[in-house]
Design a protein around this motif. Structure first.
Motif, PDB file in Angstrom:
ATOM      1  N   LEU A  90      54.303  36.967  59.964  1.00 51.44           N
ATOM      2  CA  LEU A  90      53.489  36.289  60.989  1.00 51.44           C
ATOM      3  C   LEU A  90      54.113  34.943  61.352  1.00 51.44           C
ATOM      4  CD1 LEU A  90      50.869  36.121  62.666  1.00 51.44           C
ATOM      5  CD2 LEU A  90      49.752  35.134  60.653  1.00 51.44           C
TER       6      LEU A  90
ATOM      7  N   ARG B  47      36.145  37.395  42.409  1.00 46.93           N
ATOM      8  CA  ARG B  47      37.486  37.518  41.860  1.00 46.93           C
ATOM      9  C   ARG B  47      37.891  38.978  41.628  1.00 46.93           C
ATOM     10  NH1 ARG B  47      38.078  33.237  43.268  1.00 46.93           N
ATOM     11  NH2 ARG B  47      39.578  34.437  44.439  1.00 46.93           N
TER      12      ARG B  47
ATOM     13  N   ASN C  64      43.855  33.265  47.670  1.00 53.88           N
ATOM     14  CA  ASN C  64      43.143  34.039  46.648  1.00 53.88           C
ATOM     15  C   ASN C  64      44.098  34.527  45.572  1.00 53.88           C
ATOM     16  OD1 ASN C  64      40.627  33.780  47.735  1.00 53.88           O
ATOM     17  ND2 ASN C  64      40.727  35.706  48.894  1.00 53.88           N
TER      18      ASN C  64
ATOM     19  N   GLY D 176      50.880  42.282  51.717  1.00 55.04           N
ATOM     20  CA  GLY D 176      50.191  41.136  52.319  1.00 55.04           C
ATOM     21  C   GLY D 176      51.113  39.935  52.442  1.00 55.04           C
ATOM     22  N   TRP D 177      51.831  39.644  51.366  1.00 60.41           N
ATOM     23  CA  TRP D 177      52.784  38.522  51.397  1.00 60.41           C
ATOM     24  C   TRP D 177      53.824  38.729  52.503  1.00 60.41           C
ATOM     25  CZ3 TRP D 177      52.776  33.902  48.819  1.00 60.41           C
ATOM     26  CH2 TRP D 177      51.920  33.779  47.726  1.00 60.41           C
TER      27      TRP D 177
ATOM     28  N   LYS E 146      48.928  43.343  47.587  1.00 59.70           N
ATOM     29  CA  LYS E 146      49.349  41.934  47.547  1.00 59.70           C
ATOM     30  C   LYS E 146      50.748  41.798  48.144  1.00 59.70           C
ATOM     31  CE  LYS E 146      46.051  40.592  46.436  1.00 59.70           C
ATOM     32  NZ  LYS E 146      44.955  39.664  46.423  1.00 59.70           N
TER      33      LYS E 146
ATOM     34  N   GLN F  17      39.188  42.432  42.126  1.00 61.34           N
ATOM     35  CA  GLN F  17      40.083  42.980  43.144  1.00 61.34           C
ATOM     36  C   GLN F  17      40.026  44.498  43.181  1.00 61.34           C
ATOM     37  OE1 GLN F  17      42.354  40.613  44.944  1.00 61.34           O
ATOM     38  NE2 GLN F  17      40.614  39.438  44.196  1.00 61.34           N
TER      39      GLN F  17
ATOM     40  N   GLY G 113      44.319  35.223  51.973  1.00 63.22           N
ATOM     41  CA  GLY G 113      44.804  36.191  50.988  1.00 63.22           C
ATOM     42  C   GLY G 113      45.791  35.553  50.027  1.00 63.22           C
ATOM     43  N   VAL G 114      46.682  34.748  50.571  1.00 61.66           N
ATOM     44  CA  VAL G 114      47.664  34.050  49.740  1.00 61.66           C
ATOM     45  C   VAL G 114      46.953  33.099  48.774  1.00 61.66           C
ATOM     46  CG1 VAL G 114      49.469  32.286  49.791  1.00 61.66           C
ATOM     47  CG2 VAL G 114      49.572  34.231  51.363  1.00 61.66           C
TER      48      VAL G 114
ATOM     49  N   GLY H 165      45.601  36.228  56.368  1.00 64.56           N
ATOM     50  CA  GLY H 165      46.828  36.119  55.589  1.00 64.56           C
ATOM     51  C   GLY H 165      46.828  34.922  54.656  1.00 64.56           C
TER      52      GLY H 165
ATOM     53  N   LEU I  22      53.550  40.514  55.222  1.00 66.52           N
ATOM     54  CA  LEU I  22      52.945  40.403  56.549  1.00 66.52           C
ATOM     55  C   LEU I  22      52.672  38.953  56.932  1.00 66.52           C
ATOM     56  CD1 LEU I  22      50.528  43.477  56.511  1.00 66.52           C
ATOM     57  CD2 LEU I  22      52.587  43.180  57.909  1.00 66.52           C
ATOM     58  N   VAL I  23      52.206  38.167  55.964  1.00 66.78           N
ATOM     59  CA  VAL I  23      51.922  36.771  56.293  1.00 66.78           C
ATOM     60  C   VAL I  23      53.233  36.027  56.551  1.00 66.78           C
ATOM     61  CG1 VAL I  23      51.795  35.718  53.990  1.00 66.78           C
ATOM     62  CG2 VAL I  23      50.347  34.864  55.816  1.00 66.78           C
TER      63      VAL I  23
END
Lengths: 292, 625, 121, 130
Positions: free
Chosen positions: D40, A256, C80, D33-34, D30, A258, C77-78, C74, D36-37
């Motif tokens: 996608l 967990r 997590n 990341g959001w 984060k 980060q 990651g979401v 991706g 990019l996903v």
């Protein structure tokens, strides 16, 4: 000297005789009024004499007291002197202005870990934070991400539970036979665990951690550091180390983390917590891949 | 009501060790502590743990050094037992995982320490106490020993027989700080007090704010005598604003003490022409205070400890910790400027009178650690002897309370051990104030003291049913707390400050008759004021105002005991220095000062020092190093 | 808390895969960007060019692996991020299922697109 | 008698003003990341036009590229991807236990490098659209 003794006698006589005419309660209130007036005078002189004063804004909450049920901030003006710590200032505010101001404190020297507080937006130990190093006025709140019991006192129960969850005790695979036979440990190994053994359980790291805030099951930096302290101690042996890794590699364990480094930054004992967590991640992966 | 075989009050080093020992002997044991265990002040100990581990060293040498250090006021059976068992205790700690500093071969390191004839101090960096405390708490967790944390014990429940030696202890009354609940802890076998020091009787101390002499005062008030209370160790180098300790290591490395005129006073005023800054703690403390009193102190308060000449490299290498302390607690950069220091109260040699098993004269009431007086340290404690003391005697008290078979104790306790009555000229009456009619009496009063209840019981007999003894104690504490919370009164902090100020002013390193008497008058005045205290915070939730108010009562009783002892002892022995009596007087004073609380009035008497040890009898010699 | 010891499967493997895919993606994403924005400007893309590139087996497999790893990286990651915010119990199971289905659909559709581009379909 | 005050997640997260470098890095990672996903999924959706034939595909792509807003969004996408890559490299080093004491500096470096690359690529992205 002798006059002093006589004055003393007089007061004593008063004590002996007065209860006849006054009830104890009345007397108590009279003494209180007298002390209060005297105190006000003293405070004024202290504030006048002090070259500088500093304002504290302190979080207040008490579920039992009507005007404190809704959290609020109280201001206290405290005379400043060089070397004054946040804890000194709080003690002054409590002893002089409001005896109900509540916070934990004990050793005053950064080893008991009682007074981790949120001072000007950062987790710090009140006793080792110099008022002179802070921006004024100084805002003092209880540790974030923990329930507040009263004023600056937070509920530490969850923190202790997480600490206990990692089996925080030395438990070697085998102990030496002889009663006076010690286990050997290399100075290098002792050095490796040294920083991790400095933890004083203050809870600053846990409070600073965003992940611990969101995921209540996350073991948290302090507990993982505790696990590190034992897993890396060569005296415990390999099979115990495997067991320890199994505890920290559960879903709410090391994964967990980060690596935000907030714990490392606030740790008052300068323990490299993130580094220890990362090392345990690698150890866990290694022990599972086996071919590393 | 909670019920266990053994109740340990306080969870510092002595309490934790006692609990583990009792648990290992099969007892159902619980720790009751006003702080969480890891917050205990054992954690602040820096130096180390003395134990004769080397083959060339021996327990006899350790015992001899301890006896000499005590200025022959230690009891030999205690000293011998201590020196014999310390090695086992240290190895036990090692087996429990204590991170001791190590030698190249992986063995535990040992270093030299003041007053020791052999390097026998084991240590873990400069944080030995922290590691000891945490290691033992971890073992308590491992064993699943029950811990009632943040429960403040306010009273010991004892039967009310006239003769203290006939009394039995059946438990304690605790106040749960978080909820305000008052409840009893019934002890089937015994209660072990391990509440630590009483540094808060002074306004400048290395002790924690929680060290308010609770155990000493509670035991004293139910009839266990206080022993040798006048012996208080003052450490010469503590930071003026906080009392934080600056280790002797600074002077060991070559740190120099200067007065306001930048004179190296240890030499220039001839306090210690040979040893200079490295003379023993009491000598340096006295020298510093003399400078301040004669107007050569800085800001009339402290002197300077300068280590700048040692060079940055050496300081960072060996004294880094000191730089942090000076910076964090005093705002001073030790590399750039001298550090302000002054003497501060450090350790209480005296305490609750107990024998080698930790037993007081009251059946089932034990004490261990700094709150107890076995007596091991006598008139002066050697550095590194406090931690092994709490291990050895904590473990012994735990074992005995759990019912382990042990030898007949050789140290007598209780009024029966009295050899002569004491006489001292007091300027004011000591003990409780008034007629004790104030019901719960914040003062404690005669009501709060079991002896009064004994006298007023309608059936005239002693309460002997254990549960009833505890019930009555719980009731008394509920009354006391209710009254404190309900009534209007003054803030205890004023009273406490008054006691602390007079103690530091008058019962400090220097003790002069008139000052001691002044202190007694001030303490009397504080007792008067204490009758008018009230708790302003009406809440039952985490009411520290209430806790501190109750503690202040304990501080007053301890301060008074120290001062009476200091006034009574007309000689200079160990840490006790009297202006009029500049010599140790073995012919008259080779005896322990005892104070018994009799119906609210302290009674002074003496008991002989036991110099006959296990194998040898100690001969008092001149103490020179 | 410590009463159930979890195996490598509980978090360690996904943590490790997240890192491994990251290493792969760093290279491929950069390559993809450079190729389709700098070497070939996006505005000039035509089906023919795409088909030419996708006709190459090496390029095709690289892009398909890119799709799969990116989807894992991706979506994991979401997931997590949601778990870090305290997602738990049934909710967590539902989210895991939804995300898995979405990933599979994405990969399926992506594969169809890729095949169409390479002219196989 | 005893109850406690739960300050809640909102109040806890209201503390972003007091975040330090590592915490900002986490938030940005984060966030990117959001994006990019999300991209996608969108990307595959757009490319799906290829299953309807070459003309549709070419027309859709070139139609989109003709919009200025899309060009700007692409610059944003590049910035997001570059930061995610650079910070991702930083995180991989952290996972390997390398350069932990410089973690704040490496975050700032990622930001600067992202900005530089983004600015430098503006002409390429806007080329032909203006």
């Amino acid at each position: 000297m002798s006059t002093q003794i006589e004055e003393q006698r007089e007061t004593e006589e008063e004590v002996e005789t007065e209860p006849e005419t006054e009830s104890p309660g009345e007397r108590r209130r009279a003494v209180k009024r007298e002390r209060a007036a005297q105190r006000e005078q003293e405070v004024e002189t202290a504030l006048d004499e002090a070259e500088e004063t500093v304002e504290l804004k302190v979080f207040r909450y008490d579920p039992e007291v009507a005007d404190k049920e809704e959290p609020r901030f109280d201001s206290f003006t405290v005379p400043y002197h060089k070397g004054m710590t946040v804890l000194d200032a709080l003690i002054y505010a409590r002893d002089v202005y409001d005896s109900s101001l509540t916070f934990r404190h004990s050793c005053r020297q950064a080893v008991c870990g009682s007074d981790a507080l949120f001072v000007n937006g950062r987790q710090r130990l009140g006793c080792k934070t110099q008022m002179g190093d802070l921006e004024w006025p100084v805002r003092i709140e209880p540790l974030p991400h923990q329930d507040v019991v009263k004023d600056l006192v937070v509920d530490m129960e969850h923190f202790y539970e997480q600490m206990h969850a990692v089996e925080p005790y030395f438990d070697p695979d085998e102990t030496p036979d002889g009663e006076l036979e010690e286990q050997r440990q290399t100075p290098e190994n002792r050095e490796k665990i040294k920083l991790s053994t400095r933890c004083i359980w203050c809870g600053a790291c846990m409070s600073s951690c965003n992940i611990a805030a969101g995921d209540n099951k996350y073991l948290g930096p302090a507990a993982i550091n505790k696990a590190y302290r034992f897993a890396m101690d060569e005296r415990e042996g390999e099979s115990r180390k495997e067991e320890r890794l199994r505890i920290v590699e559960q879903e709410h364990g090391v994964w967990r983390c980060q690596t935000q480094f907030s714990c490392t930054e606030v740790c008052p004992k300068d323990i490299p917590l993130t580094e220890h967590i990362q090392e345990l991640k690698r150890e866990a992966i290694k022990s599972n891949l086996k071919f590393w | 009501m909670h019920e266990h075989d053994v109740i340990v009050v306080g969870a510092g080093g002595a309490g934790l060790r006692a609990a583990i020992a009792a648990h290992e002997h099969g007892a159902d044991v619980a720790l009751v502590t006003k702080l969480h265990p890891v917050r205990s002040h054992t954690g602040a100990a820096e130096g180390g743990i003395n134990a004769a581990l080397h083959p060339e060293d021996s327990w006899e040498l350790h015992a001899y050094d301890t006896m000499k250090g005590s200025d022959y006021l230690g009891d030999a059976p205690a000293v011998d037992t201590f020196a014999k068992e310390a090695p086992n205790e240290v190895i036990q700690l090692e087996h429990w995982g204590m991170p001791f500093s190590r030698e190249e071969d992986g063995k535990v390191s040992q270093r030299p320490f003041g007053g020791l004839s052999h390097p026998r101090t084991t240590y873990a960096g400069a944080e030995t106490g922290h590691h000891l405390l945490h290691t033992m708490y971890e073992q308590v967790v491992k064993r699943g020993i029950e811990v009632y944390e943040e429960w403040f014990v306010t009273r010991v429940a004892v039967t009310d027989h006239d003769d203290p030696e006939g009394r039995e202890c059946h438990g304690v009354v605790g106040y749960e700080i978080k909820t305000g609940e008052i409840d009893g802890f019934y002890a089937r076998n015994g209660v072990i007090l391990a509440t630590g020091g009483l540094g808060q009787a002074f306004d400048h101390t290395t002790n924690a704010i929680a060290n308010t002499g609770d155990g000493q005062a509670m035991a004293y008030r139910v009839g266990a005598p206080m022993e040798d209370m006048e012996f208080v160790q003052f450490h010469p180098t503590t930071l003026p604003s906080t009392g934080v300790l600056i280790s002797e290591g600074v002077r060991g490395e070559g740190g120099i003490l200067y007065n306001e005129a930048e004179e190296r006073f240890m030499f220039e005023y001839g306090y210690a022409n040979n040893e200079g800054e490295l003379a023993s703690r009491d000598v340096v403390s006295r020298a510093e205070l003399t400078q301040v009193n004669e107007g050569r102190g800085i800001e009339d308060e402290y002197v300077h400890l300068d280590m700048r000449h040692l060079g940055e490299e050496r300081i960072l290498d060996r004294l880094e910790n000191i730089l942090h302390l000076a910076e964090d607690f005093e705002g001073v950069d030790g590399l750039e400027e001298p550090m302000p220091v002054k003497p501060g109260q450090h350790y209480q040699m005296g305490g609750i009178e107990v024998n080698e098993h930790g037993e007081s004269c009251i059946d089932g009431l034990y004490a261990a650690g700094e709150c107890a007086c076995v007596s091991l340290h006598g008139a002066n404690r050697l550095g590194g002897n406090a931690l092994p003391e709490l291990l050895v005697f904590g473990a012994r008290a735990g074992r005995h309370a759990a019912g382990a078979e042990m030898d007949e104790p050789k140290i007598p306790t209780g009024p029966a051990a009295e050899s002569e009555a004491g006489e001292v000229d007091l300027p004011v009456e000591p003990g409780i104030v008034g007629d004790g009619s104030d019901p719960v009496a914040a003062d404690g009063g005669r009501e709060a003291d079991d002896s009064r209840a004994r006298q007023t019981r309608s059936d005239g007999g002693a309460v002997a049913i254990p549960e009833e003894v505890l019930e009555r104690a719980i009731e008394a504490e509920r009354d006391r707390v209710d009254t404190l919370l309900e009534r209007d009164g003054i803030n205890h902090a004023d009273v406490r400050a008054k006691v602390q100020e007079t103690m530091t002013e008058n019962v400090n390193v220097f003790r002069e008759e008139q000052n001691l008497k002044q202190a007694l008058r001030d303490i009397r005045e504080a007792r008067e004021q204490y009758r008018h205290v009230g708790v302003a915070d009406p809440s039952r939730t985490y009411n520290t105002d209430l806790i501190h108010t109750i503690e202040t009562r304990n501080v007053i009783d301890c301060a008074e005991a120290i001062t009476i002892g200091a006034l009574a002892r007309e000689e200079f022995r160990g840490a006790h220095w009297r202006q009029q009596y500049q010599e140790r007087r073995d012919d008259e004073w080779l005896k322990h000062t005892m104070l018994a609380w009799e119906d609210g009035t302290p009674r002074l008497y003496y008991k002989p020092v036991v110099l006959e040890g296990h194998d040898q009898t100690y001969e008092p010699k001149e103490r020179s190093y | 808390m410590a009463d159930h010891y979890s195996s490598f499967e509980r978090g360690g493997k996904r943590w490790f895969l997240q890192r491994i895919t990251a290493v792969f993606l760093i290279g491929v994403l950069a390559f993809h960007f450079v190729l389709l924005h700098f070497v070939n400007h996006a505005a000039e893309i035509e089906f023919a060019g795409t088909q030419a590139r996708m006709g190459n087996v090496g390029y095709f497999s690289l892009m398909w692996t890119f799709l799969v790893t990116a989807t894992f990286h991706g979506v994991n990651g979401v997931y997590n991020a949601l778990v870090n915010q305290g997602l738990d119990g049934t909710q967590k199971k539902v989210v895991a299922a939804v995300l898995t289905v979405a990933s599979l659909l994405l990969i399926l559709q992506g594969t169809r697109v890729a095949l169409a581009m390479s002219g196989v379909l | 008698m005893s109850q406690s005050y739960d300050r809640g997640t909102v109040e806890s997260f209201g503390r972003w003003r007091e975040f330090s470098a590592g915490m900002w890095a986490w938030i940005l990672h984060k966030f990117t990341g959001w994006i990019l996903v999300g991209y996608l999924f969108t990307h595959i959706a757009v490319l799906s036009t290829s299953t309807q034939g070459a003309e549709t595909y070419t027309a859709t792509l070139q139609g989109l590229e003709a919009l200025l807003i899309v060009r700007f969004l692409e610059i944003g996408l590049l910035a997001v991807a570059v930061f995610h890559i650079l910070n991702g490299i930083r995180l991989l080093f952290v996972d390997l236990g390398l350069g932990l004491t410089a973690q704040d500096k490496s975050f700032y470096a990622s930001l600067l490098l992202t900005a530089a690359i983004t600015v430098a690529s503006i002409p390429t992205f806007l080329g032909g659209a203006l």
